[in-house]
Design a protein around this motif. Structure first.
Motif, mmCIF file in Angstrom:
data_model
loop_
_atom_site.group_PDB
_atom_site.id
_atom_site.type_symbol
_atom_site.label_atom_id
_atom_site.label_comp_id
_atom_site.label_asym_id
_atom_site.label_seq_id
_atom_site.Cartn_x
_atom_site.Cartn_y
_atom_site.Cartn_z
ATOM 1 N N ASP A 8 -1.332 109.591 -27.096
ATOM 2 C CA ASP A 8 -0.425 109.865 -25.987
ATOM 3 C C ASP A 8 -0.574 108.784 -24.933
ATOM 4 O O ASP A 8 -1.658 108.217 -24.757
ATOM 5 C CB ASP A 8 -0.708 111.242 -25.366
ATOM 6 C CG ASP A 8 0.406 111.677 -24.426
ATOM 7 O OD1 ASP A 8 1.580 111.371 -24.712
ATOM 8 O OD2 ASP A 8 0.107 112.315 -23.394
ATOM 9 N N HIS A 10 0.894 107.812 -20.811
ATOM 10 C CA HIS A 10 1.691 108.153 -19.630
ATOM 11 C C HIS A 10 1.621 107.012 -18.628
ATOM 12 O O HIS A 10 0.616 106.290 -18.563
ATOM 13 C CB HIS A 10 1.184 109.436 -18.965
ATOM 14 C CG HIS A 10 1.686 110.677 -19.626
ATOM 15 N ND1 HIS A 10 2.919 111.221 -19.392
ATOM 16 C CD2 HIS A 10 1.100 111.476 -20.555
ATOM 17 C CE1 HIS A 10 3.086 112.307 -20.127
ATOM 18 N NE2 HIS A 10 1.990 112.485 -20.857
ATOM 19 N N HIS A 42 -3.226 116.000 -24.416
ATOM 20 C CA HIS A 42 -1.993 115.870 -25.206
ATOM 21 C C HIS A 42 -2.265 115.230 -26.564
ATOM 22 O O HIS A 42 -1.758 115.679 -27.601
ATOM 23 C CB HIS A 42 -0.943 115.060 -24.440
ATOM 24 C CG HIS A 42 -0.417 115.758 -23.222
ATOM 25 N ND1 HIS A 42 0.566 115.239 -22.424
ATOM 26 C CD2 HIS A 42 -0.765 116.952 -22.672
ATOM 27 C CE1 HIS A 42 0.816 116.080 -21.426
ATOM 28 N NE2 HIS A 42 0.007 117.118 -21.552
HETATM 29 MG MG MG Z 1 1.908 113.508 -22.829
#
Ligand code: MG
Length: 155
Positions: A8, A10, A42
């Motif tokens: 993941d 971000h 995540h």
């Molecule tokens: Mg995420």
């Protein structure tokens, strides 16, 4: 035994605090996300779902569903573990790496384990969390964002 992998990423840029592994990272800008944007959790959820061939995080916790707006990622992990256990699996071990330029998160790893291990019903020696930087290059090096990668083994 079944292996799963999760990743993941971000971008920084929200006014809210940064959470990693369910732990508040002090004095660090948060990320743009529908939930709390916890990249480690995540990636962990995607690894668990992947090992069980249950789809991915977006198929269970849609980032357009208002129900999940600003939800704590550890709540999503709790729901994921319910799905994993319902299919008869338990976790043998988890290995993970978080890549961000700053701050150093090594001092927070113990606290992350205290949050994550009870949810996953594992001991601390079954969860590895590693931290690295990007040596000043690329997206992470420019402090535009951060990412996490996780591998999990289910039995
Ligand atoms: Mg995420």
């Amino acid at each position: 035994m079944r292996i799963g992998t999760g990743y993941d990423v971000h971008a920084f840029g929200s006014g809210r605090p940064l959470y990693l592994g369910g732990v508040l990272v002090p004095e660090t800008p948060g990320v743009v996300a529908h939930s709390d944007g916890d990249v480690l959790i995540h990636a962990l959820i995607d690894a668990l779902l992947g090992a069980a061939a249950l789809g991915d995080i977006g198929s269970h916790f849609s980032d357009t569903d208002p129900v999940f707006k600003d939800i704590e990622s550890r709540e999503l992990l709790t729901r994921t573990m319910d799905m994993i256990r319902a299919r008869g699996y338990s976790i043998d071990n988890v290995d993970s790496v978080v890549c961000l330029e700053q701050p150093r998160i090594a001092p927070l790893i113990g606290a992350m384990k205290k949050v994550l291990c009870p949810i996953m019903e594992i001991n601390e020696d079954q969860l590895s969390i590693k931290a690295t930087t990007s040596e000043g290059i690329g997206m992470v090096g420019r402090k535009e964002g951060l990412w996490a990668q996780v591998v999990v083994l289910l039995v």
